[in-house]
Scaffold this motif. Structure first.
Motif, PDB file in Angstrom:
ATOM      1  N   ARG A  47       0.867  -0.965  -0.265  1.00  0.00           N
ATOM      2  CA  ARG A  47       0.206  -0.165  -0.153  1.00  0.00           C
ATOM      3  C   ARG A  47       0.881   1.237  -0.351  1.00  0.00           C
ATOM      4  NH1 ARG A  47      -3.454  -3.307   3.322  1.00  0.00           N
ATOM      5  NH2 ARG A  47      -2.461  -2.389   5.174  1.00  0.00           N
ATOM      6  N   LEU A  48       1.987   0.926  -0.277  1.00  0.00           N
ATOM      7  CA  LEU A  48       2.932   2.016   0.575  1.00  0.00           C
ATOM      8  C   LEU A  48       2.914   2.965  -1.062  1.00  0.00           C
ATOM      9  CD1 LEU A  48       5.968   0.928   2.925  1.00  0.00           C
ATOM     10  CD2 LEU A  48       3.974   2.993   3.050  1.00  0.00           C
ATOM     11  N   PRO A  49       2.857   4.370  -1.519  1.00  0.00           N
ATOM     12  CA  PRO A  49       3.444   4.461  -2.511  1.00  0.00           C
ATOM     13  C   PRO A  49       4.613   4.550  -3.075  1.00  0.00           C
ATOM     14  CG  PRO A  49       2.408   6.549  -1.073  1.00  0.00           C
ATOM     15  CD  PRO A  49       2.221   5.550  -0.359  1.00  0.00           C
ATOM     16  N   PHE A  50       5.757   3.875  -2.479  1.00  0.00           N
ATOM     17  CA  PHE A  50       7.263   3.329  -3.721  1.00  0.00           C
ATOM     18  C   PHE A  50       6.653   2.019  -3.626  1.00  0.00           C
ATOM     19  CE2 PHE A  50      10.490   0.849  -3.053  1.00  0.00           C
ATOM     20  CZ  PHE A  50      11.496   2.651  -3.968  1.00  0.00           C
ATOM     21  N   ASN A  51       6.191   0.539  -3.518  1.00  0.00           N
ATOM     22  CA  ASN A  51       5.782   0.168  -3.521  1.00  0.00           C
ATOM     23  C   ASN A  51       5.011   0.010  -4.652  1.00  0.00           C
ATOM     24  OD1 ASN A  51       7.716  -1.596  -2.558  1.00  0.00           O
ATOM     25  ND2 ASN A  51       6.981  -1.258  -0.619  1.00  0.00           N
ATOM     26  N   GLN A  52       3.651   1.090  -5.128  1.00  0.00           N
ATOM     27  CA  GLN A  52       2.732   1.099  -6.058  1.00  0.00           C
ATOM     28  C   GLN A  52       3.827   1.451  -7.666  1.00  0.00           C
ATOM     29  OE1 GLN A  52      -0.819   2.939  -4.852  1.00  0.00           O
ATOM     30  NE2 GLN A  52      -0.557   1.588  -2.863  1.00  0.00           N
ATOM     31  N   ALA A  53       4.547   2.321  -6.934  1.00  0.00           N
ATOM     32  CA  ALA A  53       5.534   2.369  -7.975  1.00  0.00           C
ATOM     33  C   ALA A  53       6.520   2.525  -8.696  1.00  0.00           C
ATOM     34  CB  ALA A  53       6.157   4.020  -7.470  1.00  0.00           C
ATOM     35  N   PHE A  54       6.956   1.789  -7.787  1.00  0.00           N
ATOM     36  CA  PHE A  54       8.465   0.563  -8.298  1.00  0.00           C
ATOM     37  C   PHE A  54       8.022  -0.635  -8.452  1.00  0.00           C
ATOM     38  CE2 PHE A  54      10.350   5.151  -7.263  1.00  0.00           C
ATOM     39  CZ  PHE A  54      10.587   4.952  -8.613  1.00  0.00           C
ATOM     40  N   ARG A  55       8.577  -1.574  -8.593  1.00  0.00           N
ATOM     41  CA  ARG A  55       8.558  -2.817  -8.726  1.00  0.00           C
ATOM     42  C   ARG A  55       9.625  -3.952  -9.080  1.00  0.00           C
ATOM     43  NH1 ARG A  55       3.074  -4.781  -8.301  1.00  0.00           N
ATOM     44  NH2 ARG A  55       4.438  -7.088  -7.304  1.00  0.00           N
ATOM     45  N   ARG A  56      10.058  -4.942  -8.537  1.00  0.00           N
ATOM     46  CA  ARG A  56      11.425  -6.023  -8.494  1.00  0.00           C
ATOM     47  C   ARG A  56      11.071  -6.715  -9.204  1.00  0.00           C
ATOM     48  NH1 ARG A  56      12.228  -1.257  -8.561  1.00  0.00           N
ATOM     49  NH2 ARG A  56      14.443   0.194  -8.415  1.00  0.00           N
ATOM     50  N   GLN A  57      11.424  -6.960 -10.137  1.00  0.00           N
ATOM     51  CA  GLN A  57      10.974  -8.742 -11.173  1.00  0.00           C
ATOM     52  C   GLN A  57      12.373  -9.281 -11.330  1.00  0.00           C
ATOM     53  OE1 GLN A  57       8.358 -10.296 -14.705  1.00  0.00           O
ATOM     54  NE2 GLN A  57       7.135  -9.533 -12.820  1.00  0.00           N
ATOM     55  N   THR A  58      12.407 -10.323 -10.632  1.00  0.00           N
ATOM     56  CA  THR A  58      14.229 -10.645 -11.480  1.00  0.00           C
ATOM     57  C   THR A  58      13.820 -12.326 -10.909  1.00  0.00           C
ATOM     58  OG1 THR A  58      15.079 -11.504  -9.274  1.00  0.00           O
ATOM     59  CG2 THR A  58      15.054  -9.757  -9.956  1.00  0.00           C
ATOM     60  N   PRO A  59      14.926 -12.712 -11.886  1.00  0.00           N
ATOM     61  CA  PRO A  59      15.234 -14.391 -12.072  1.00  0.00           C
ATOM     62  C   PRO A  59      15.261 -15.047 -10.486  1.00  0.00           C
ATOM     63  CG  PRO A  59      16.144 -13.561 -13.562  1.00  0.00           C
ATOM     64  CD  PRO A  59      16.119 -12.416 -13.371  1.00  0.00           C
TER      65      PRO A  59
END
Length: 314
Positions: A47-59
């Motif tokens: 719910r934090l704006p930072f986590n809504q704006a920035f996503r991290r996805q890796t192998p």
């Protein structure tokens, strides 16, 4: 992604959208995991704006790279359980301690434990995942406790391969009281087809909710008993809680003198709803149980429960 960018991030999902497995990460910074379940902590952070704006996805390989680069704490204890039996109370009591990281039923761990990855890749990914959860994000953490989903008792051997010295316990309860709880509000593993293949499957047809819950519960208790015997697990009955956290469970978790009192700050709270006061409900559940449920529990779950009691008291 460079290794440094993952510090303060925790894996919140692993899945296989195509041929290659992927990992979703969420920024936690130095926020502790105080919620009863890991998924609740994730929902709060998302719910934090930072986590809504920035996503991290890796192998998936990022988990292996993590452990190779700067590993976190190794697990100091595993909590297995028969569900609705006090394991969340134990984990919430430990979560009161600043030097403990308590990760309760993280979905990525269940996904990897029951995945069809090759054995070596699965072991490496699990070790990397737990290493990521063991990050010393506040600089004071010394112990990592993992509470698994109830059905993960079937994957204990895999965790013993990775962490042969890590102690583990199996929490259980009078089976009729567990069954009433699931009849009121079924857990995922008590709904046909909800969790996929697991150690709880017995190949028998569905013959009503009471029968199904009792059979699954019997399988849980049977498997917990067999694993305790084979892998020297500590059997813990709900009836011992919370007092045992000042006695033999305090020894099991290596709690120091002051910590034995500190953990009891959570003992008066409802484990799954911390804003509510905990009230024992065993008598209510016994009264609520129908004749049919009693019959099914006696048929499917009574014997392994009695055997666990004999083991615990031996």
């Amino acid at each position: 992604m460079e290794r440094l960018n993952l510090e303060g991030w925790l894996p919140i999902r692993v899945w296989q959208p195509t041929a290659e497995w992927q990992v979703d990460w969420c920024w936690f910074g130095d926020a502790p995991l105080h919620q009863p379940f890991f998924r609740e902590a994730v929902e709060e952070r998302l719910r934090l704006p930072f986590n809504q704006a920035f996503r991290r996805q890796t192998p998936l390989s990022a988990l292996v790279d993590w452990q190779a680069g700067r590993p976190g704490l190794a697990p100091s204890a595993f909590i297995f359980h028969a569900s609705r039996c006090g394991s969340t109370l134990i984990s919430q009591m430990l979560a009161r301690l600043d030097n403990h990281i308590v990760v309760s039923e993280p979905p990525p761990l269940d996904a990897l434990l029951r995945s069809d990855l090759p054995a070596s890749a699965r072991r490496a990914a699990i070790a990397g995942l737990l290493s990521a959860y063991g990050q010393q994000r506040r600089g004071v953490e010394q112990r990592l406790v993992i509470k698994l989903d109830a059905w993960n008792i079937g994957e204990l051997a895999l965790l013993r391969e990775l962490y042969p010295q890590t102690p583990w316990l199996f929490v259980y309860r009078e089976p009729l009281e567990i069954a009433v709880s699931h009849l009121r509000r079924p857990g995922m593993h008590m709904v046909p087809g909800m969790i996929g293949a697991s150690v709880l499957d017995d190949g028998l047809p569905f013959e009503g909710q009471e029968n199904y819950i009792a059979r699954r519960l019997g399988r849980l208790l049977e498997t917990g008993l067999a694993q305790c015997r084979e892998w020297a697990g500590l059997a813990v009955n709900y009836s011992e809680l919370p007092d045992a956290m000042a006695g033999h469970l305090a020894d099991f978790f290596a709690l120091e003198g002051g910590q034995r009192q500190q953990v009891f700050a959570a003992a008066g709270q409802h484990a799954k709803q911390p804003s509510q006061v905990f009230v024992g409900d065993g008598a209510d559940k016994q009264r609520e149980a129908s004749a049919l449920l009693r019959e099914q529990v006696e048929q499917w779950a009574r014997e392994p429960y009695a055997a666990l009691e004999r083991l615990r008291q031996a």
